[in-house]
Design a protein around this motif. Structure first.
Motif, short mmCIF file in Angstrom:
data_model
loop_
_atom_site.label_atom_id
_atom_site.label_comp_id
_atom_site.label_asym_id
_atom_site.label_seq_id
_atom_site.Cartn_x
_atom_site.Cartn_y
_atom_site.Cartn_z
N ALA A 137 -1.32 14.27 -5.41
CA ALA A 137 -2.46 13.86 -6.23
C ALA A 137 -3.26 12.76 -5.53
CB ALA A 137 -1.99 13.38 -7.60
N ALA A 138 -2.56 11.83 -4.92
CA ALA A 138 -3.24 10.75 -4.20
C ALA A 138 -4.02 11.31 -3.02
CB ALA A 138 -2.22 9.72 -3.72
N ARG A 139 -3.40 12.21 -2.28
CA ARG A 139 -4.08 12.79 -1.12
C ARG A 139 -5.35 13.54 -1.53
NH1 ARG A 139 1.19 15.23 2.11
NH2 ARG A 139 1.46 13.50 3.57
N GLN A 140 -5.26 14.28 -2.61
CA GLN A 140 -6.43 15.04 -3.06
C GLN A 140 -7.57 14.13 -3.47
OE1 GLN A 140 -4.81 17.60 -6.11
NE2 GLN A 140 -4.18 19.17 -4.64
N ALA A 141 -7.24 12.91 -3.92
CA ALA A 141 -8.26 11.95 -4.31
C ALA A 141 -8.67 11.04 -3.14
CB ALA A 141 -7.75 11.08 -5.47
#
Length: 235
Positions: free
Chosen positions: A185-189
Protein backbone atom coordinates in the motif's frame (compact mmCIF):
# COMPACT_ATOMS: atom_id res chain seq x y z
CA UNK A 1 13.76 14.42 8.07
CA UNK A 2 14.47 12.69 4.77
CA UNK A 3 13.03 9.21 4.30
CA UNK A 4 14.28 8.81 0.74
CA UNK A 5 16.92 6.21 1.66
CA UNK A 6 17.02 3.20 3.98
CA UNK A 7 17.25 4.21 7.62
CA UNK A 8 18.66 2.18 10.49
CA UNK A 9 16.78 3.08 13.68
CA UNK A 10 17.75 2.82 17.34
CA UNK A 11 14.64 2.69 19.54
CA UNK A 12 14.87 4.19 23.05
CA UNK A 13 12.33 3.75 25.84
CA UNK A 14 14.22 4.02 29.14
CA UNK A 15 14.12 7.82 29.36
CA UNK A 16 17.90 8.16 29.68
CA UNK A 17 19.52 11.17 28.04
CA UNK A 18 22.90 9.48 28.52
CA UNK A 19 21.74 6.50 26.44
CA UNK A 20 20.60 8.90 23.72
CA UNK A 21 24.12 10.30 23.61
CA UNK A 22 25.59 6.80 23.30
CA UNK A 23 23.07 5.93 20.60
CA UNK A 24 23.82 9.10 18.64
CA UNK A 25 27.55 8.33 18.87
CA UNK A 26 26.86 5.06 17.02
CA UNK A 27 25.62 7.18 14.08
CA UNK A 28 22.31 5.47 13.22
CA UNK A 29 20.06 6.88 10.51
CA UNK A 30 17.68 8.13 13.20
CA UNK A 31 16.75 7.67 16.86
CA UNK A 32 13.21 6.88 17.99
CA UNK A 33 12.06 8.12 21.40
CA UNK A 34 9.07 6.07 22.53
CA UNK A 35 6.74 8.50 24.29
CA UNK A 36 3.85 6.05 24.27
CA UNK A 37 5.34 3.23 26.33
CA UNK A 38 8.68 4.69 27.39
CA UNK A 39 9.80 6.64 30.47
CA UNK A 40 10.26 10.00 28.76
CA UNK A 41 9.09 13.23 30.40
CA UNK A 42 8.93 16.68 28.79
CA UNK A 43 12.24 17.90 30.28
CA UNK A 44 14.18 14.76 29.37
CA UNK A 45 12.61 14.83 25.90
CA UNK A 46 13.96 18.34 25.32
CA UNK A 47 17.39 17.32 26.64
CA UNK A 48 17.49 14.14 24.59
CA UNK A 49 16.81 16.00 21.36
CA UNK A 50 19.46 18.56 22.23
CA UNK A 51 22.01 15.81 22.91
CA UNK A 52 21.22 14.03 19.65
CA UNK A 53 21.94 17.31 17.89
CA UNK A 54 21.50 18.01 14.22
CA UNK A 55 23.61 15.02 13.13
CA UNK A 56 21.03 12.36 14.11
CA UNK A 57 17.34 13.00 13.41
CA UNK A 58 14.95 12.21 16.26
CA UNK A 59 11.59 10.55 15.64
CA UNK A 60 9.06 10.73 18.46
CA UNK A 61 6.58 7.91 18.80
CA UNK A 62 3.73 9.96 20.21
CA UNK A 63 1.73 8.97 23.26
CA UNK A 64 -1.51 9.17 21.28
CA UNK A 65 -3.16 10.69 18.23
CA UNK A 66 -4.05 14.07 19.73
CA UNK A 67 -2.97 17.67 19.03
CA UNK A 68 -1.08 18.00 22.32
CA UNK A 69 0.69 14.65 22.09
CA UNK A 70 1.81 15.40 18.53
CA UNK A 71 2.76 19.06 19.06
CA UNK A 72 4.89 18.55 22.18
CA UNK A 73 7.70 16.51 20.61
CA UNK A 74 7.67 18.78 17.56
CA UNK A 75 7.97 21.80 19.88
CA UNK A 76 10.94 20.03 21.47
CA UNK A 77 12.61 19.83 18.06
CA UNK A 78 11.80 16.31 16.85
CA UNK A 79 12.35 15.84 13.13
CA UNK A 80 9.37 13.52 12.83
CA UNK A 81 6.40 12.20 14.73
CA UNK A 82 5.22 8.61 14.51
CA UNK A 83 1.56 8.55 15.45
CA UNK A 84 0.28 5.32 17.04
CA UNK A 85 -2.78 3.18 16.38
CA UNK A 86 -3.83 4.78 13.10
CA UNK A 87 -6.65 2.60 11.77
CA UNK A 88 -8.51 4.76 9.25
CA UNK A 89 -8.01 7.59 6.80
CA UNK A 90 -9.77 9.91 9.29
CA UNK A 91 -7.20 8.94 11.95
CA UNK A 92 -4.44 9.79 9.50
CA UNK A 93 -6.02 13.14 8.62
CA UNK A 94 -6.17 14.06 12.32
CA UNK A 95 -2.50 13.20 12.71
CA UNK A 96 -1.46 15.30 9.73
CA UNK A 97 -3.55 18.27 10.87
CA UNK A 98 -2.00 18.17 14.35
CA UNK A 99 1.52 18.00 12.90
CA UNK A 100 1.34 21.03 10.58
CA UNK A 101 0.89 24.76 11.10
CA UNK A 102 -1.96 26.53 9.27
CA UNK A 103 -2.92 26.63 6.47
CA UNK A 104 -1.78 23.01 6.04
CA UNK A 105 -2.93 21.92 9.48
CA UNK A 106 -4.02 23.02 12.93
CA UNK A 107 -0.81 22.86 14.96
CA UNK A 108 -0.52 25.67 17.51
CA UNK A 109 2.59 27.85 17.27
CA UNK A 110 4.77 28.05 20.35
CA UNK A 111 7.29 26.18 22.44
CA UNK A 112 10.82 27.17 23.39
CA UNK A 113 13.01 25.59 20.71
CA UNK A 114 10.89 26.42 17.62
CA UNK A 115 11.06 30.16 18.36
CA UNK A 116 14.80 30.39 19.13
CA UNK A 117 15.53 31.78 15.68
CA UNK A 118 12.22 33.57 15.19
CA UNK A 119 8.86 32.91 13.58
CA UNK A 120 10.30 32.66 10.07
CA UNK A 121 12.66 29.88 11.10
CA UNK A 122 9.81 28.14 12.93
CA UNK A 123 7.69 28.09 9.77
CA UNK A 124 10.65 26.95 7.65
CA UNK A 125 11.34 24.06 10.04
CA UNK A 126 7.72 22.97 9.64
CA UNK A 127 8.39 22.27 5.95
CA UNK A 128 10.90 19.57 6.92
CA UNK A 129 8.83 17.77 9.56
CA UNK A 130 7.80 14.23 8.59
CA UNK A 131 4.51 12.79 9.81
CA UNK A 132 4.52 9.02 10.02
CA UNK A 133 1.65 6.74 11.03
CA UNK A 134 1.84 3.43 12.84
CA UNK A 135 -0.21 0.60 11.35
CA UNK A 136 -0.50 -1.84 14.24
CA UNK A 137 -4.00 -3.33 14.20
CA UNK A 138 -5.92 -5.60 11.87
CA UNK A 139 -8.22 -2.70 11.02
CA UNK A 140 -5.22 -0.54 10.16
CA UNK A 141 -3.83 -3.22 7.86
CA UNK A 142 -7.18 -3.54 6.10
CA UNK A 143 -7.33 0.25 5.59
CA UNK A 144 -3.65 0.67 4.69
CA UNK A 145 -4.30 1.86 1.13
CA UNK A 146 -6.77 4.54 2.27
CA UNK A 147 -4.40 5.66 5.02
CA UNK A 148 -1.47 5.90 2.62
CA UNK A 149 -3.54 8.03 0.23
CA UNK A 150 -4.12 10.79 2.82
CA UNK A 151 -2.28 13.98 1.75
CA UNK A 152 0.45 14.91 4.22
CA UNK A 153 1.25 11.39 5.40
CA UNK A 154 4.98 10.99 4.79
CA UNK A 155 5.50 7.33 5.66
CA UNK A 156 3.84 4.22 7.07
CA UNK A 157 5.34 2.09 9.83
CA UNK A 158 4.27 -1.41 10.84
CA UNK A 159 4.12 -1.99 14.59
CA UNK A 160 4.58 -5.73 14.82
CA UNK A 161 4.03 -6.11 18.58
CA UNK A 162 0.59 -4.53 18.78
CA UNK A 163 -0.33 -6.07 15.45
CA UNK A 164 0.33 -9.53 16.89
CA UNK A 165 -1.96 -8.68 19.82
CA UNK A 166 -4.64 -7.43 17.45
CA UNK A 167 -4.36 -10.57 15.30
CA UNK A 168 -4.40 -12.81 18.33
CA UNK A 169 -1.25 -14.55 17.13
CA UNK A 170 2.45 -13.84 16.93
CA UNK A 171 2.93 -16.32 14.08
CA UNK A 172 5.78 -14.82 12.03
CA UNK A 173 4.18 -15.84 8.74
CA UNK A 174 0.89 -14.12 9.56
CA UNK A 175 2.58 -10.92 10.70
CA UNK A 176 4.87 -10.98 7.67
CA UNK A 177 1.84 -11.16 5.34
CA UNK A 178 0.24 -8.21 7.12
CA UNK A 179 3.46 -6.26 6.82
CA UNK A 180 3.76 -7.07 3.13
CA UNK A 181 0.21 -5.79 2.61
CA UNK A 182 1.06 -2.46 4.27
CA UNK A 183 4.35 -2.26 2.38
CA UNK A 184 2.51 -2.71 -0.93
CA UNK A 185 0.00 0.00 0.00
CA UNK A 186 2.85 2.38 0.80
CA UNK A 187 4.60 1.62 -2.46
CA UNK A 188 1.45 2.23 -4.48
CA UNK A 189 1.13 5.64 -2.81
CA UNK A 190 4.82 6.43 -3.39
CA UNK A 191 5.60 6.38 0.33
CA UNK A 192 8.36 4.71 2.36
CA UNK A 193 7.37 2.01 4.85
CA UNK A 194 9.12 0.97 8.06
CA UNK A 195 8.94 -2.17 10.19
CA UNK A 196 9.60 -2.67 13.89
CA UNK A 197 12.31 -5.31 14.21
CA UNK A 198 14.08 -6.62 17.30
CA UNK A 199 17.71 -6.64 16.24
CA UNK A 200 20.22 -6.02 13.47
CA UNK A 201 19.53 -9.36 11.76
CA UNK A 202 15.81 -8.60 11.63
CA UNK A 203 16.49 -5.09 10.40
CA UNK A 204 18.79 -6.38 7.64
CA UNK A 205 16.11 -8.80 6.47
CA UNK A 206 13.41 -6.11 6.52
CA UNK A 207 15.50 -3.69 4.47
CA UNK A 208 16.24 -6.49 1.98
CA UNK A 209 12.48 -7.04 1.67
CA UNK A 210 11.98 -3.42 0.65
CA UNK A 211 11.18 -1.68 3.93
CA UNK A 212 12.95 1.65 4.17
CA UNK A 213 13.17 1.84 7.98
CA UNK A 214 13.92 -0.89 10.50
CA UNK A 215 15.08 -1.10 14.12
CA UNK A 216 18.59 -2.51 14.61
CA UNK A 217 18.60 -2.12 18.41
CA UNK A 218 16.46 -1.00 21.32
CA UNK A 219 17.73 0.10 24.69
CA UNK A 220 15.68 -2.35 26.77
CA UNK A 221 17.07 -5.43 25.01
CA UNK A 222 20.63 -4.06 24.74
CA UNK A 223 20.82 -3.32 28.48
CA UNK A 224 18.98 -6.50 29.53
CA UNK A 225 21.10 -8.76 27.36
CA UNK A 226 24.30 -7.03 28.47
CA UNK A 227 23.50 -7.64 32.14
CA UNK A 228 22.46 -11.25 31.51
CA UNK A 229 25.64 -11.94 29.53
CA UNK A 230 27.82 -10.48 32.27
CA UNK A 231 26.14 -12.56 34.97
CA UNK A 232 26.30 -15.76 32.93
CA UNK A 233 29.96 -15.17 32.18
CA UNK A 234 30.66 -15.38 35.90
CA UNK A 235 28.81 -18.66 36.17
Amino acid sequence: MSVEQSINLIWLSLGSVALVEFAAHAAPGAIVLDLQHGLWERGTLEAAIAVAGSSVPVIARCAENSPQAIAQPLDAGAASVLVPLVETADDARRAVAAGRYPPLGKRSAGGVRPLLAGVGAMLEADRHVAVGVLIETVRGVENAAAIAAVPGVDYLFVGTGDLALSRGTGDPGVIARDGAHVLQAARQAGLPCGLFTQDAAGARAALADGYRMAVSANDIDVVKQGFWAACRALG
